[in-house]
Every structure is written in C-alpha cells, then in structure tokens.
Design an enzyme around this catalytic site. Structure first.
Site, PDB file in Angstrom:
ATOM      1  N   SER A  29     -25.246  68.768 -29.807  1.00 18.60           N
ATOM      2  CA  SER A  29     -25.519  70.141 -29.362  1.00 18.60           C
ATOM      3  C   SER A  29     -24.541  70.620 -28.309  1.00 18.60           C
ATOM      4  CB  SER A  29     -26.939  70.245 -28.819  1.00 18.60           C
ATOM      5  OG  SER A  29     -27.860  70.165 -29.882  1.00 18.60           O
ATOM      6  N   GLU A  54      27.425  39.596   7.527  1.00 19.32           N
ATOM      7  CA  GLU A  54      28.247  39.585   6.327  1.00 19.32           C
ATOM      8  C   GLU A  54      29.715  39.960   6.558  1.00 19.32           C
ATOM      9  OE1 GLU A  54      27.268  38.704   3.145  1.00 19.32           O
ATOM     10  OE2 GLU A  54      25.438  38.020   4.140  1.00 19.32           O
TER      11      GLU A  54
END
Length: 859
Positions: A470, A90
């Site tokens: 229960s 680049e």
C-alpha cells in the site's frame, strides 16, 4: 733537482691528461645516455599518485580508495623543522651544491677503494628525486651515472624549493605511506604541523631505510636513527639544548593509523566509487580526486542509528536464536586463555555489536570477557528479553535465570541499551534500508543500505526490488483525482471475485482485517488502507490512464504490472525509486532526479565537476524575484558557468502566469511569461518540470496527512508535528514492511524485510516494523525545522459535506465535515458524486489479469 722537477711536470701532465680523458669520457657517456633521458619538463607538472577520497557535504571523510597513501603539500606548508631535519639527515649541503655533491661522491669513492665494496653515500636529495621519478633502484654504476646527469639537468630546470617539495611528497616511508604528510597520518594519526620535535625527527630518519628504521616494526633501531637526526639538528643549530634533551627523552609513540574515517556511510562510498570508475577508469584510484557527496553528516549518523535500532528491535521481538559459537572453557582458565579463545573465534564487530566470551554466570547476570580485555557484567535487564526463538510468530516462555539463556564458553554479541546498561544482542537476520532526499532538488541527505556493509555489501536502497504494498496506493489515488474522482467520492468496500483462465483459482482480494466496510469515501479509504476500494478505484480510472499518470512520478511503466494488482503495490520497486516518487508529493508536483555527488575536486582543490540538479520551484511560476533567489542559491553551491565575484539582482515585481506554465532560464532571459524580460547576469539554473497539478498535490498531501493524524501512520504523531504526510505498506504474509513520509523539507522511505523473502511475522506491518525507523530518523532530520503550513492553491473550494454520502451537507446536519474540492468537482446536495457501489463486468480494465500474487496491506 732536475729529476724532481721533471717528475712533477710529467705527473702534472698525467693528471691533466687523466682529467681530460675523464671529462671526455663523461662527455661521451652523457652524449650516449642523453637521448634516453626523460624530459625534465615532466617534473614541472608531475602528477603524484594520490588516493580517491570521498567526503560528506560538510567535509567529513567517508572513505579512501587507493594503493598509495599520499597527501601532497606545497613547500610553504611543510613545517620548517621537518625540512631542517630531512636536510640534516640526508643532504645538509642541499642549498649549496648544484645537484651533485662532490664531497659525498669522494667519500663514496674512498670507501670503495678502501673496502672494495659499494657503500651508501654520495646521493643528494636531487639525485634521489631523479631516481624516484625516473630510474630503478638497482645498484649499478650505469644507474648512478644516469642519476648524476639527471640531477644536474633537474637543478637547471627547477628551483631548490621545487625539488625539495617533490622529494617530501614522493619519498616512500613505509606502510604504504608516500610523502611526509601521509607518514604523519600513518604513524601518528595527526597532520604534520601537530607533531613534536621527536616525532618529526623520527619521520626524517625513515628515508634512509623505511623497513629497517620503522618505529612500529623496529622501535629500537628507529630510536637510534631518531636520536642521530636529533643530534644532527642540534649540531647544526636548528634546536637548542633544552629542546634537544627533551626530544631525546621522549618515548617512541608511533602506532599504525589509517586515515580517520569521520562518517560511516560505506554504501554511499561504494556508489561513488563505482561512478568514479565508470567516469575515470583505474585512474580514479591514483588521481587524487576528492568527491564531495550530498550527505549531511548529522543526518547520516541518525540514519545509521535508526536503522540499526529498528533491526535490533525486530530481532528482540522474535526471540533469541542462541550463541554464535560455544567454546570449551578449562576449569582454571584465566585472562590469557579467554583472550586466546576469543581471538581464535575470529568474531569481529558487526555494526556496533561487539563479540564477547561468557566466562561466568550468576542467577540473573552474566560475566562477559571482551576483545578489549574488559570483563563486563550483563544484568538481568539486559538478558530478560531473550526468550527462545521458535518461528516468526512464536517465542518461548519467559525465562527467570541466566543459565536458561547462556552457558560459560558461549560467544555472544552485546551492546549498550538506550538506558545505558549492557545487554545481550545478536546479529539480525532481517534486513532494512533507509533513504532520505531533499525534495526540492533530489539531494540524498542520508542512505543506509543494510545493517553492516562489511557483513553484506548488498545495497538494498538501490538494488533490492521489492513489492511496496500500500506504499504505492497514493500514486493510484492521485491518478483517480485526475480522472475526476474527489476525496469524497464513494467506492464500495465489498467482496469481489475475479476469475481468470490463467489463474489456478479465483482471486479474492481482501482487506488486512478481513472485514468489509461498504461505501467508503476516498479519503477514509486511504487513511484506513482499504484494499478493495483501491482495486475498484483503479478499475474505474483505467489501468492505462493510471500507468500514464504514475509515470509522472518517475516510475518506469514498462516494469509495472498492467493488471489490477497494481492497486495493491505488486510491482517490484527499489526504495530509491519509491522515495523519488514521494518527492513529487513533497515538492509541489515536480519531477526531480535524485543525486548523491555534489562536486569533484582535483588534488589541488580545483573544481572539475559540479552537479547542477533540476530544482523544484513552485514560486518561480509567479515571481521573478524567487527565480533570482534560486539563482543566487545555485551560485552559492557553485553551479557551473558562474562568476562568484558577480552580483545577481532582480526586481521584486510579481508577474502572474498561466497555470502550469514553466519559468525557465534561457541564456539571459526568463521565458514562460507573457513577454520576455531581460535579466542582469542571472546564472544558468535548471528548473524541474511540473508533472502533477498543484491542486492534485494539495489534495494528496491533505489525505496523507490524515494517514498520519488518524490512520495507519499514527505512530508518527510521536514527533509532535502537524505537517507530516505519508503512507504505510505491507505485502502478503508481511514479507515487506514500508513507510514513506515527508514534509516540504525532507522525504524519507524506510523498508524492512528478509533478503530471501519470507514472512516477517503476523503483526509485523509497515506501521510496526518500518514506521519506527522512519520516526527515529525524522526526529533528527526535523530538529529545529519549523512546521510548514500547507497553503490551499487557487481553484480549490472547501465546503461542508455529509460524511455518509459525500454530498453537500444540509445546514442543519450535525455530523457534517469539511472537505476540499476542485471548483469544477464540488458535489451538489443529495447527489452522489460516484455511484460505483457494485463492480460490473463491462468496465474497461485497459489491461490483463496477471497470475502474479497480489498484495494486501495493514489497517
């Protein structure tokens, strides 16, 4: 000669004039554009859009939320070869130019003059940073001019390394990957420092055009670009000849990868996501927050396995409902046709169940083609469970041939049995939930809200309000003990009828067995889960008194029924609420707050939130040294307002305090003792409030341990421990099955039922449907954990009693048993402790009868 000299002078003057004009034009352009420039200072504190990531307590990735995939890295963390590759591809003069490379600009101008077209080139990395952070990507001369001026300003404010770090983290590289660290994960499923030369060069070639040079979409173009980058690296001397040749010969290995999820806990991930959105709004998705939950990776995996195994076990007990789909197989169909048919069926995995296509049958075997292009043989051992499903109580007769179960063309599910062979499966219709806490502070160790989150994201742990049956009785019994009852109190287990104008008929509650057992001691009534005893006990204790006591376990009494059905668990409660209540039994009587977020860090690893939970500490009531130890543990976990470099010490002196007096941290003092004693730099901790007496907790633990040893929870004996306590729960028509159990180190609740309530089946009680899930999970949770011995607290006495009358036993009574009482409640010889053998109509109910359907439990 003079003419030539004059022409040269005019030419020079023209050049000077043109240069001056150009400079003046540039200055004018700068002065015109400068007021609209963004502040370069913003780049010094740039906040990259980083996704929300959620982890377990021990660092396993659970989920990632966000549009952008990004993993920011500091400059020194980037592999040097990647930096060289990016610069080679680049901007190889990056460290030499001032942000604008005049050579590149001249090349771009020459190309424009020569072709009349704008070409690529001229943009330095600094100019790309300016464009990516501040400008659009439109190709205009005005944008280019802005780009140049901003690049020069950026170079004046930031170092080259800072600029390059921004570029490497910001640049878009395809497939939602922003920055090279994210691209390494997306394309190779590895961190940057694990990539080879060819792979680094491939990534370095992407910024030019991520779509064109994408190695997944366009591998040929990507290969050409990669080799160009390798050539540049070789030309610049960054790699030697051998490395260059090896990298050129390397194949394209890029594949699409997601961030690897290391722990399956999507229900907890969704709970965290909702919490983060409430706190931070949409910024939660882009701020790079790392949320560490309280989940233990090993235990969460055990919870996933236990729930799925339980759901599949229930499903097999109730028969095979048939194939998910049936497809017509051509007579000469082969792999290509099978593959297409299975793809068209669009049957993805559910839980760990994969989809397959039955392509052939033998007498007692089936051949199944899978989405992984494999041909599996399912033997008879994996098929013979599949009787026809008729209803929740009936299945068809045993089958003897594979063609009685399957046909070629059936789309089915399969999995691996515990013994390791392939077996036929089906997606369970039944639902389940499991949640496990650390009882001393409420940290969620594991949580599973269903069989598969992606099939149903309804989180049954926190959203399913169901009757506990229960499973709720221990809280009613605890209230009775506070009212003056004892474990030896006799209550009559006999028929009872309630008439109420609001009811269509009389209410005749029954025991699960349909039998009645007469006068029964409270301990035995809980062990055997006797419904009628629970109802009489609640009425004798008083509903208002019981509700006030139940609130001590964290239940919202406004949401509980104010009638006798409360004794049978007719309230609507989530597993999350229920496990919190049981945590009070497990931790010695303290009310804690469950929590699932341990801490939150920003993208740089800086802690921005740390949960400081309430902590149960029975020993802190009597020992300053225990309080100091708890403070050190809090420090180790990173509780706020602590300096990790400081040391915290206290005397080992034990100081007695009055019963139920709390020791709390108050600045640099511990209060709650006879006098305040200053501490040395003790960090701030939050001690939970004791809400239930230690004597009550001891008795309830002892009674619920008997539930496991010889009652409805006997299946838990498979764990081979003596320190487990708990209670089953089953509602009317077996619509809900529960088991909640604990020791001092872990408390867990398991639930099984249908999302749209309907019967599970006549034998699907809490002990059969839910308890195996609990046992399966607790086998892992308790692995390597020593047994806890339940210490008898002060003020308790153990004596021999007559099991028939509950009174003190005569010395020569051969049937006498031991029972423990509070000192003030020790029975006398031959005197009944409780004579509530018959229920009168004049007893205070403190409430009204309800028209809601009561519940009953299994024996």
């Amino acid at each position: 000669m003079q003419l030539l000299s004059r022409m040269m002078r005019y030419g020079l003057m023209a050049m000077v004039a043109m240069s001056t004009f150009g400079l003046l034009a540039l200055m004018a352009a700068y002065l015109y554009l400068a007021p609209g420039f963004p502040s370069i200072e913003a780049l010094k504190d740039v906040r990259l859009q980083v996704p929300l990531r959620i982890y377990s307590h021990d660092g396993a990735l659970i989920a990632e939320y966000g549009k952008w995939k990004r993993t920011p890295m500091q400059y020194h963390e980037v592999p040097e070869l990647l930096t060289q590759a990016v610069l080679a591809a680049e901007d190889d003069r990056f460290f030499e130019h001032p942000g604008v490379d005049y050579q590149g600009i001249l090349r771009a101008v020459y190309h424009l003059l020569k072709t009349g077209e704008r070409g690529q080139g001229g943009s330095t990395i600094t100019m790309q940073v300016a464009r990516n952070f501040f400008l659009s990507r439109e190709k205009t001369y005005a944008r280019k001019l802005n780009e140049i001026f901003l690049a020069l300003e950026i170079e004046g404010e930031l170092s080259k390394e800072e600029i390059l770090e921004l570029y490497l983290n910001k640049i878009f590289l395809g497939h939602r990957a922003y920055g090279f660290a994210a691209a390494a994960e997306v394309y190779y499923g590895k961190p940057l420092d694990m990539l080879d030369t060819a792979q680094l060069a491939m990534l370095a070639g992407l910024p030019k055009a991520p779509s064109r040079y994408n190695p997944i979409v366009n591998p040929e173009r990507a290969l050409t670009r990669r080799n160009y980058v390798l050539g540049r690296l070789h030309q610049l001397g960054a790699i030697d000849d051998i490395s260059y040749e090896l990298a050129l010969a390397a194949p394209v290995t890029a594949e699409r990868h997601g961030k690897v999820v290391e722990l399956e806990a999507p229900y907890v991930a969704e709970m965290v996501r909702v919490e983060m959105i409430q706190q931070y709004g949409d910024a939660a998705y882009t701020s790079g927050l790392n949320v560490y939950t309280t989940l233990d990776t090993r235990l969460q995996r055990a919870a996933n396995t236990a729930l799925r195994r339980s759901m599949l076990g229930y499903d097999r007990r109730h028969g095979y409902r048939g194939a998910e789909a049936h497809l017509e197989l051509p007579e000469d169909a082969g792999v290509e046709q099978w593959q297409q048919l299975l793809a068209d069926a669009k049957k993805g995995p559910v839980g760990e169940l994969q989809a397959g296509l039955v392509v052939a049958l033998e007498e007692q075997a089936a051949y199944v083609y899978t989405r992984n292009d494999e041909l599996l043989r399912i033997e008879w051992a994996g098929l013979n469970w599949a009787r026809a499903h008729i209803n929740e109580n009936r299945t068809g007769p045993k089958r003897s041939r594979a063609d009685e179960i399957l046909k070629p063309g059936d789309v089915i599910r399969y999995d691996i049995s515990d013994e390791g062979y392939w077996q036929l499966a089906q997606i369970p219709e039944v639902a389940g939930a499991l949640v496990s806490l650390r009882p001393n502070d409420g940290a969620v160790q594991s949580l599973v809200g269903g069989f598969d989150f992606y099939q149903s994201n309804f989180n049954r742990v926190i959203q399913a309000e169901r009757q506990p049956g229960s499973n709720f009785k221990p809280f009613v019994y605890s209230a009775a003990l506070e009212k003056g009852f004892t474990a030896a109190s006799l209550i009559n287990d006999a028929p009872v009828v309630f008439d109420d104008a609001e009811l269509e008929g009389a209410w005749r509650p029954e025991n699960y067995s349909g039998k009645f057992y007469g006068p029964t001691r409270l301990r035995e009534a809980l062990v055997r889960s006797r419904n009628l005893v629970s109802i009489r006990l609640l009425r004798s204790s008083g509903i208002r008194f019981t509700l006030n006591h139940v609130a001590r376990f964290g239940f919202d009494t406004k949401r509980l029924p104010r009638d006798l059905s409360l004794a049978l668990g007719s309230a609507s409660i989530t597993p999350y609420q229920l496990v919190r209540g049981y945590a009070t039994f497990a931790n010695g009587g303290y009310l804690i707050e469950p929590y699932f977020i341990q801490r939150i860090e920003d993208m740089n690893g800086q802690k921005i939130m740390q949960t400081n939970p309430l902590r149960a500490c029975p020993e802190c009531e009597y020992s300053l040294s225990k309080a100091a130890l708890l403070a050190e543990e809090a420090l180790a976990e990173g509780t706020p307002n602590m300096n990790a470099s400081e040391e915290y010490t206290l005397s080992e002196e034990v100081i007695p305090v009055e019963e139920n007096t709390l020791v709390t941290m108050d600045g640099d003092m511990i209060t709650g003792i006879e006098e305040e004693i200053p501490l040395i730099d003790v960090p701030e901790i939050r001690l939970a409030e004791r809400t239930v007496s230690l004597q009550n907790i001891y008795l309830m633990n002892s009674m619920m341990q008997d539930v496991v040893l010889r009652g409805t929870g006997r299946r838990a004996l498979a764990l081979g421990r003596k320190d487990l306590a708990g209670k089953t729960g089953t509602t009317n028509e077996q619509r809900d099955a529960w088991f909640s159990g604990f020791n001092q180190g872990v408390v867990t609740t398991a639930w099984v039922g249908f999302d749209s309530p309907r019967p599970l089946g006549g034998r699907e009680t809490g002990s059969r449907a839910a308890l195996p899930m609990w046992v399966d999970y607790m086998r892992s949770a308790l692995e390597g954990v020593p047994e806890y011995r339940l210490e008898q607290p002060p003020g308790m006495v153990t004596v021999r009693i007559d099991p028939e009358s509950g009174t003190l036993a005569a010395p020569d009574n051969p049937d006498a048993i031991f029972e423990t009482f509070r000192q003030e409640n020790v029975p006398e010889a031959r005197q009944q402790v409780d004579v509530n053998l018959n229920m009168g109509t004049d007893m205070d109910m403190d409430g009204e009868m309800s028209t809601s359907t009561p519940t009953e439990d299994s024996g």
